[in-house]
Scaffold this motif. Structure first.
Motif, PDB file in Angstrom:
ATOM      1  N   ASP A  42       0.782  -1.463  -0.121  1.00 44.78           N
ATOM      2  CA  ASP A  42      -0.098   0.159   0.001  1.00 44.78           C
ATOM      3  C   ASP A  42       0.847   1.234  -0.097  1.00 44.78           C
ATOM      4  N   HIS A  43       1.903   1.214  -0.983  1.00 45.15           N
ATOM      5  CA  HIS A  43       2.723   2.494  -0.986  1.00 45.15           C
ATOM      6  C   HIS A  43       2.762   2.757  -2.576  1.00 45.15           C
ATOM      7  N   GLU A  44       2.491   3.940  -2.702  1.00 53.81           N
ATOM      8  CA  GLU A  44       2.477   4.512  -4.321  1.00 53.81           C
ATOM      9  C   GLU A  44       3.826   4.091  -5.048  1.00 53.81           C
ATOM     10  N   LEU A  45       4.843   4.089  -4.581  1.00 53.69           N
ATOM     11  CA  LEU A  45       6.303   3.913  -5.236  1.00 53.69           C
ATOM     12  C   LEU A  45       6.477   2.458  -5.514  1.00 53.69           C
ATOM     13  N   ASP A  46       5.450   1.655  -4.877  1.00 54.03           N
ATOM     14  CA  ASP A  46       5.523  -0.127  -4.963  1.00 54.03           C
ATOM     15  C   ASP A  46       4.490  -0.241  -5.947  1.00 54.03           C
ATOM     16  N   SER A  47       3.810   0.446  -6.721  1.00 58.35           N
ATOM     17  CA  SER A  47       2.832   0.346  -7.607  1.00 58.35           C
ATOM     18  C   SER A  47       3.568   0.510  -8.866  1.00 58.35           C
ATOM     19  N   PRO A  48       2.931  -0.049  -9.882  1.00 53.88           N
ATOM     20  CA  PRO A  48       3.586   0.146 -11.427  1.00 53.88           C
ATOM     21  C   PRO A  48       3.491   1.979 -11.648  1.00 53.88           C
ATOM     22  N   ARG A  49       2.689   2.544 -11.330  1.00 57.77           N
ATOM     23  CA  ARG A  49       2.510   4.050 -11.748  1.00 57.77           C
ATOM     24  C   ARG A  49       3.531   4.611 -10.806  1.00 57.77           C
ATOM     25  N   GLY A  50       3.815   4.286  -9.570  1.00 60.54           N
ATOM     26  CA  GLY A  50       4.796   4.843  -8.934  1.00 60.54           C
ATOM     27  C   GLY A  50       6.432   4.435  -9.523  1.00 60.54           C
ATOM     28  N   ARG A  51       6.349   3.306  -9.911  1.00 63.62           N
ATOM     29  CA  ARG A  51       7.656   2.843 -10.479  1.00 63.62           C
ATOM     30  C   ARG A  51       7.829   3.396 -12.027  1.00 63.62           C
ATOM     31  N   ILE A  52       6.662   3.865 -12.504  1.00 57.91           N
ATOM     32  CA  ILE A  52       6.906   4.400 -13.667  1.00 57.91           C
ATOM     33  C   ILE A  52       7.381   6.018 -13.493  1.00 57.91           C
ATOM     34  N   TYR A  53       6.869   6.634 -12.297  1.00 53.50           N
ATOM     35  CA  TYR A  53       7.557   7.914 -11.918  1.00 53.50           C
ATOM     36  C   TYR A  53       9.056   7.930 -11.657  1.00 53.50           C
ATOM     37  N   LEU A  54       9.220   6.774 -10.862  1.00 50.81           N
ATOM     38  CA  LEU A  54      10.596   6.654 -10.244  1.00 50.81           C
ATOM     39  C   LEU A  54      11.691   6.320 -11.577  1.00 50.81           C
ATOM     40  N   ILE A  55      11.059   5.644 -12.434  1.00 52.98           N
ATOM     41  CA  ILE A  55      12.015   5.365 -13.676  1.00 52.98           C
ATOM     42  C   ILE A  55      12.355   6.655 -14.745  1.00 52.98           C
ATOM     43  N   ARG A  56      11.005   7.504 -14.637  1.00 52.11           N
ATOM     44  CA  ARG A  56      10.933   8.797 -15.731  1.00 52.11           C
ATOM     45  C   ARG A  56      11.961   9.538 -14.980  1.00 52.11           C
ATOM     46  N   ASP A  57      11.922   9.870 -13.633  1.00 52.81           N
ATOM     47  CA  ASP A  57      12.672  10.751 -12.933  1.00 52.81           C
ATOM     48  C   ASP A  57      13.999  10.465 -13.054  1.00 52.81           C
ATOM     49  N   MET A  58      14.360   9.239 -12.741  1.00 48.17           N
ATOM     50  CA  MET A  58      15.932   8.450 -12.984  1.00 48.17           C
ATOM     51  C   MET A  58      16.594   8.936 -14.449  1.00 48.17           C
ATOM     52  N   LEU A  59      15.682   8.648 -15.323  1.00 52.84           N
ATOM     53  CA  LEU A  59      16.164   8.860 -16.811  1.00 52.84           C
ATOM     54  C   LEU A  59      16.319  10.318 -16.998  1.00 52.84           C
ATOM     55  N   GLN A  60      15.498  10.938 -16.307  1.00 52.19           N
ATOM     56  CA  GLN A  60      15.798  12.441 -16.507  1.00 52.19           C
ATOM     57  C   GLN A  60      16.825  13.064 -15.697  1.00 52.19           C
ATOM     58  N   GLY A  61      17.465  12.318 -14.957  1.00 49.36           N
ATOM     59  CA  GLY A  61      18.637  12.881 -14.346  1.00 49.36           C
ATOM     60  C   GLY A  61      18.587  12.935 -12.499  1.00 49.36           C
ATOM     61  N   ALA A  62      17.320  12.672 -11.968  1.00 48.16           N
ATOM     62  CA  ALA A  62      17.264  12.468 -10.722  1.00 48.16           C
ATOM     63  C   ALA A  62      18.309  11.740  -9.939  1.00 48.16           C
ATOM     64  N   PRO A  63      18.699  11.869  -8.734  1.00 49.14           N
ATOM     65  CA  PRO A  63      19.535  10.866  -8.075  1.00 49.14           C
ATOM     66  C   PRO A  63      18.986   9.657  -8.018  1.00 49.14           C
ATOM     67  N   VAL A  64      19.863   8.730  -7.913  1.00 47.90           N
ATOM     68  CA  VAL A  64      19.401   7.277  -7.894  1.00 47.90           C
ATOM     69  C   VAL A  64      20.010   6.725  -6.708  1.00 47.90           C
ATOM     70  N   SER A  65      18.956   6.144  -5.784  1.00 50.14           N
ATOM     71  CA  SER A  65      19.670   5.322  -4.257  1.00 50.14           C
ATOM     72  C   SER A  65      19.522   4.270  -4.110  1.00 50.14           C
ATOM     73  N   GLU A  66      19.576   3.540  -3.280  1.00 51.04           N
ATOM     74  CA  GLU A  66      19.198   2.173  -2.852  1.00 51.04           C
ATOM     75  C   GLU A  66      17.786   2.136  -2.679  1.00 51.04           C
ATOM     76  N   ARG A  67      17.142   2.978  -2.330  1.00 47.34           N
ATOM     77  CA  ARG A  67      15.604   3.062  -2.224  1.00 47.34           C
ATOM     78  C   ARG A  67      14.887   2.834  -3.465  1.00 47.34           C
ATOM     79  N   THR A  68      15.315   3.771  -4.412  1.00 49.09           N
ATOM     80  CA  THR A  68      15.073   3.492  -5.741  1.00 49.09           C
ATOM     81  C   THR A  68      15.086   2.186  -6.287  1.00 49.09           C
TER      82      THR A  68
END
Length: 170
Positions: A42-68
Motif C-alpha cells: 500500500d505504497h504508491e512507489l511500489d505500484s506500477p504507476r509509482g515505478r513509472i514515476y521513479l524510472i522517468r525521474d531517474m532517466l531525466q537525471g534525478a539522483p538514484v539511491s538504494e531506495r529507488t
C-alpha cells in the motif's frame, strides 16, 4: 509526457523505447488495482504507476539511491498491470530498462550480489522440486524439462526381468 534524458541515457538504444513507453502512460492508476505488491504494501512507489514515476525521474537525471533500487526490485514481474492498462503501456519492458540503469548507477555490494546469485541458482533448481530428481531420488524423465541438475540426475532403471512401459500381469 515529454522526456528529456540525462547523459546516462542519451544515445542509448533503450532511450527511444523508454520515451515511447513513458509517453503512452496517462497515469490513470488502474494498474494499481491489479498490482500484488501495491495491494500488500500500500505504497504508491511500489505500484506500477509509482515505478513509472521513479524510472522517468531517474532517466531525466534525478539522483538514484538504494531506495529507488528497492522499489524497482519489489516488482514481481507478473505483468498483471499490462492487460489492465487502457493505454497499453509495456510496463515489463520499461521495468527492465529501469533495472538496467539502476544497476549501472548504484552497484550492489558483494554480499548482495552473492546472495542474489545463490537465490537465482536455487530458483533454477526449483524446476526439480516438484518431481523426483538427483537431489531427492531418481529422475523419471532424465530431467529433459529444464532441470538445472541434468548431469547429476540418475535415470530410473527398470527392475530385472521387466521392460520399460510394461506392467506385471495381474
Amino acid at each position: 509526457m515529454r522526456v528529456e534524458f540525462d547523459q546516462w541515457m542519451t544515445g542509448s538504444a533503450a532511450a527511444a523505447d523508454a520515451e515511447r513507453i513513458l509517453s503512452s502512460c496517462v497515469h490513470c492508476g488502474i494498474c494499481t488495482s491489479v498490482c500484488p505488491t501495491y495491494d500488500v504494501l500500500d505504497h504508491e512507489l511500489d505500484s506500477p504507476r509509482g515505478r513509472i514515476y521513479l524510472i522517468r525521474d531517474m532517466l531525466q537525471g534525478a539522483p538514484v539511491s538504494e531506495r529507488t533500487r528497492d522499489h524497482l526490485d519489489r516488482c514481481l514481474g507478473c505483468r498483471a498491470c499490462e492487460p489492465a492498462c487502457p493505454s497499453g503501456v509495456e510496463y515489463g519492458q520499461l521495468i527492465d530498462i529501469g533495472r538496467q540503469q539502476v544497476e549501472l548507477r548504484v552497484p550492489r555490494t558483494a554480499f548482495d550480489r552473492s546472495r542474489r546469485a545463490l537465490l537465482r541458482r536455487a530458483l533454477k533448481a526449483a524446476a526439480c522440486w516438484g518431481r523426483p530428481c538427483g537431489w531427492g531420488g531418481p529422475c523419471a524423465d532424465g530431467c529433459r524439462r529444464g532441470c538445472a541438475r541434468r548431469s547429476r540426475c540418475v535415470r530410473r532403471r527398470p527392475r530385472p526381468g521387466r521392460r520399460p512401459g510394461m506392467h506385471a500381469a495381474s
